[in-house]
Design an enzyme around this catalytic site. Structure first.
Site, PDB file in Angstrom:
ATOM      1  N   GLU A  47      80.677  60.022  65.618  1.00  0.00           N
ATOM      2  CA  GLU A  47      81.541  60.619  66.651  1.00  0.00           C
ATOM      3  C   GLU A  47      80.883  60.547  68.023  1.00  0.00           C
ATOM      4  OE1 GLU A  47      82.823  64.447  65.181  1.00  0.00           O
ATOM      5  OE2 GLU A  47      83.354  63.588  63.250  1.00  0.00           O
ATOM      6  N   HIS A  64      90.097  70.354  51.958  1.00  0.00           N
ATOM      7  CA  HIS A  64      88.822  70.726  51.347  1.00  0.00           C
ATOM      8  C   HIS A  64      87.719  70.506  52.368  1.00  0.00           C
ATOM      9  CE1 HIS A  64      90.398  69.653  47.019  1.00  0.00           C
ATOM     10  NE2 HIS A  64      90.962  70.741  47.515  1.00  0.00           N
ATOM     11  N   GLU A  65      87.373  71.542  53.120  1.00  0.00           N
ATOM     12  CA  GLU A  65      86.199  71.452  53.999  1.00  0.00           C
ATOM     13  C   GLU A  65      84.989  71.805  53.142  1.00  0.00           C
ATOM     14  OE1 GLU A  65      85.279  70.613  57.421  1.00  0.00           O
ATOM     15  OE2 GLU A  65      83.495  70.749  56.153  1.00  0.00           O
ATOM     16  N   HIS A  67      87.135  63.289  56.534  1.00  0.00           N
ATOM     17  CA  HIS A  67      86.551  63.469  57.866  1.00  0.00           C
ATOM     18  C   HIS A  67      85.039  63.569  57.708  1.00  0.00           C
ATOM     19  CE1 HIS A  67      89.977  64.353  60.784  1.00  0.00           C
ATOM     20  NE2 HIS A  67      90.476  63.740  59.725  1.00  0.00           N
ATOM     21  N   GLU A  68      84.319  63.273  58.784  1.00  0.00           N
ATOM     22  CA  GLU A  68      82.855  63.127  58.700  1.00  0.00           C
ATOM     23  C   GLU A  68      82.541  62.254  57.482  1.00  0.00           C
ATOM     24  OE1 GLU A  68      84.421  65.964  60.838  1.00  0.00           O
ATOM     25  OE2 GLU A  68      84.116  66.663  58.797  1.00  0.00           O
ATOM     26  N   GLU A  81      88.235  59.677  59.286  1.00  0.00           N
ATOM     27  CA  GLU A  81      87.907  59.907  60.692  1.00  0.00           C
ATOM     28  C   GLU A  81      86.825  58.887  61.053  1.00  0.00           C
ATOM     29  OE1 GLU A  81      87.224  63.947  63.282  1.00  0.00           O
ATOM     30  OE2 GLU A  81      85.814  63.530  61.699  1.00  0.00           O
ATOM     31  N   GLU A 104      90.463  65.676  68.429  1.00  0.00           N
ATOM     32  CA  GLU A 104      89.948  67.051  68.512  1.00  0.00           C
ATOM     33  C   GLU A 104      88.983  67.242  69.675  1.00  0.00           C
ATOM     34  OE1 GLU A 104      88.243  67.278  64.555  1.00  0.00           O
ATOM     35  OE2 GLU A 104      86.263  66.737  65.298  1.00  0.00           O
TER      36      GLU A 104
END
Ligand code: NOJ
Ligand code: CA
Length: 707
Positions: free
Chosen positions: A179, A420-421, A489-490, A508, A514
């Site tokens: 990122e 699901h984080e 993501h990540e 991502e 964001e």
């Protein structure tokens, strides 16, 4: 349709030099089917393997060396001899279950060079080379070695010697995070170590040396485009490219586990990922190239029609704007993420709020809803050291009736996208995921957004190392057993695995939308996406989350989205993903005529044409929707205004399309007048040519519906 010819042209090739001693130079050559690319393999005087790549006859990668350093084994580099060369051709067409196009041509010539050390221990190595007309790939194969079960790789020394000081579009070779903003410099001026983090990436940043992450794209002085990446990253460490400015070269740099003290451990025999180079005369041809997916294995899951490409809304942007929280009660952990005290706002994931979004989606042809902050644990995630055992992915907060939200959504044709984080607590997720996926299966849910905010647990691992490559794959494979698709993501970078496991729908792996909501450095500049389209997007689908209409972000005085409204619409076409978010709040869409474009635009494509573009400046893409035959065009520009001429020669002959044109309005400007938009309708037929003015940071979106 599937045609496959696997032709063995030569079993043992004639080597250009006689004799096979390690001190004698031996060369063997491979050319692509249309004779665009040529790979020459040679042994140097000291018996080191080398390769050279030419495009249309001119060298693009000068003679470069290959080799490995191991733990407990001498390096594998010198003193090799060629023991065999095999040539073959593959010419097949395969079908994407969802994608930028339905049919993909996979036409290449392959050469497998078998090597062996001339002296004891006489270890062996095979190198697979593939020459395509749009680039090349090569990978190493370690066969069985006598008395050696497992190999521990410290360094892979694949060199890429360039022929000039090319212009590069790069992000640093961060082991933990993609990122970053892109930099545009000459190769010799790349200085990844000086790239600080203007944003707190939740402690996730590790730039070990002057290296870049891939895909990294370059332009030569002659105007040729090159993009370096890897394909089929399976059970290996992610590759950065270490910059060697003195030799105008790059070298593979593998992410290393500090916990284990090495990069890769594998049982013999095994193959490495492909090292790939896309090569094109036109920048847009990089985007049209299918090299990365073609270098992956065919679909292993069979029918995945349980996953339907879709547009989705979410209880998400309101949290990034600080209007609601993931947390049920306290806001402390939430503040850690947004980086400021958001005050005492309410919990976002309530049953009533979810129903409000479902109603909006159902009224606007949107078939998915993401709900974040629905499960217990958000009081103890980002910023905490002890994150294992916190999230369980099955226990909702008391104000969120999961079953009722799912039921209500189904009634209205909107499927819930799970969230699901994991907060990078990988062991907890591996323990929990079967239970979590079984719950989803019982509820009839087919996609989940996963997240890995924070430093990886166990400590000493990085997001892009072999341990995490294995983890992300385990999640994909387990999810497939439950007919579940993953939007990570990540993530680990995309390397085309979606061909083999088409439940890898999106990810991502870049600075997404964001950042515009909270990043203290002012968000993504207007040039960000015109670079992303020619770098990150070459690797695969992006969950960028477009569609902000309230661009000035009223409640965030220090932040804004740095594009015009017309550009936000154009992103639905330009940025490819089989799931596209309409990320803004329902109340910001209601009553705005520009919403019609989001209602109409497709998400699954029969074909894609990149009409024009220049890395970092602008790009114009046309895509034809599967099933309907409708076309959609998107064009985006950087901070510079420009005129874009579109020739509609891609349309079907004899059809009059009903076009709706969404263009930057009078005085539109990303900075102080982003919402000025002009919407027109017109009949358009094949071959018509039209010129449009794009504002600074602007865009153009056109829907072309068959009447
Ligand atoms: C980071 C993700 O990129 C973002 O989309 C998500 O909202 C947060 N993590 C929380 O999971
Ligand atoms: Ca992120």
């Amino acid at each position: 349709m599937r045609i496959r010819t696997h032709l063995l042209l030569l079993a043992l090739a004639a080597l250009t030099a006689a004799g096979c001693g390690p001190d004698q130079k031996q060369t063997t050559t491979l050319t692509s089917p249309g004779e665009k690319t040529t790979i020459e393999f040679a042994l140097a005087e000291d018996g080191s393997p080398t390769y050279r790549v030419a495009y249309e006859g001119a060298t693009v990668i000068d003679t470069s060396t290959m080799g490995f350093d191991f733990q407990g084994q001498p390096a594998l580099q010198k003193g090799m001899k060629i023991t065999g060369v095999k040539h073959s051709t593959t010419n097949e067409t395969w079908e994407m279950p969802w994608g930028e196009q339905r049919e993909v041509l996979n036409h290449y010539n392959e050469m497998v060079v078998s090597l062996q050390e001339a002296q004891a221990p006489k270890r062996t190595l095979n190198i697979y080379f593939r020459a395509y007309d749009d680039g090349i790939g090569f990978r190493y194969e370690f066969p069985r070695w006598e008395g050696v079960d497992t190999l521990v790789i410290q360094n892979e020394n694949t060199q890429f010697r360039l022929t000039g000081d090319h212009t590069c579009w790069w992000i640093p070779g961060d082991w933990d995070n993609y990122e970053h903003l892109y930099h545009t410099t000459k190769l010799s001026e790349i200085d990844a170590l000086s790239v600080g983090s203007p944003v707190d990436h939740g402690g996730r940043m590790h730039i070990a040396e002057n290296a870049v992450n891939t895909p990294v794209t370059m332009k030569t002085a002659e105007g040729l485009y090159l993009s370096f990446h890897e394909a089929n990253l399976t059970d290996y460490a992610g590759m950065t490219l270490v910059v060697d400015p003195a030799n105008l070269a790059l070298r593979s740099g593998l992410v290393r586990s500090d916990r284990l003290g090495y990069s890769v451990k594998r049982a013999l025999p095994f193959q490495t990922p492909w090292r790939s180079i896309q090569i094109a005369r036109r920048a847009g041809d990089l985007i049209e190239s299918n090299l990365i997916v073609n270098l992956n294995d065919p679909n292993r899951l069979g029918d995945v029609s349980w996953f339907k490409p879709k547009k989705y809304v979410g209880i998400w942007w309101e949290m990034h704007l600080g209007l609601s929280t993931w947390d049920y009660e306290i806001t402390q952990s939430m503040n850690n993420w947004v980086g400021e005290d958001v005050g005492n706002v309410g919990h976002g994931a309530t049953t009533a709020n979810a129903k409000r979004y479902i109603d909006f989606a159902a009224a606007n042809h949107i078939t998915g809803l993401l709900v974040e902050g629905w499960n217990t644990g958000w009081d103890h995630w980002a910023g905490f050291e002890d994150r294992e055992g916190v999230f369980d992915f099955v226990t909702p907060y008391p104000d969120y009736d999961l079953e009722e939200v799912v039921r209500y959504g189904k009634e209205k044709g909107v499927e819930l996208i799970m969230h699901h984080e994991t907060s990078a607590a990988t062991r907890t997720y591996e323990q929990q995921m079967d239970t979590a996926f079984a719950l989803m299966q019982r509820l009839g849910l087919h996609s989940v957004k996963t997240g890995y905010v924070g430093t990886i647990l166990p400590k000493g691992e990085y997001h892009h190392g072999q341990y995490m490559v294995q983890h992300y794959r385990k999640v994909l494979e387990t999810a497939a057993n439950y007919q579940i698709a993953i939007n990570a993501h990540e993530p680990i970078k995309d390397t085309g695995i979606r061909r083999t496991l088409p439940n890898a729908i999106a990810r991502e792996g870049l600075r997404g939308q964001e950042y515009n909501a909270w990043s203290p450095d002012g968000g993504n500049p207007p040039e960000h996406l015109p670079i992303v389209a020619f770098t990150r997007m070459l690797s695969g689908p992006i969950d960028f989350t477009p569609g902000v209409f309230e661009l000035s972000l009223k409640n965030k005085p220090n932040n804004q989205v740095n594009t015009t409204l017309a550009q936000q619409l154009a992103l639905y076409v330009v940025i490819y993903s089989p799931i596209q978010m309409a990320c803004d709040l329902p109340q910001n869409y209601e009553g705005n005529p520009a919403l019609q474009f989001i209602r109409d635009v497709g998400v699954d494509w029969e074909q894609t044409r990149v009409l024009d573009g220049e890395v970092g400046d602008f790009v114009t893409i046309a895509r034809q929707e599967r099933g309907t035959g409708n076309w959609f065009v998107g064009s985006i520009t950087d901070e510079n205004p420009r005129e874009v001429t579109i020739n509609f020669d891609f349309l079907e002959d004899g059809v009059t399309y009903k076009a709706a044109i969404y263009k930057d309005g009078p005085g539109a400007h990303w900075k102080d007048n982003p919402t000025s938009i002009q919407i027109e309708t017109a009949p358009i037929t094949k071959g018509q040519e039209m010129t449009f003015a794009l504002a600074p940071g602007g865009g153009l979106a056109v829907s072309l519906m068959r009447e």
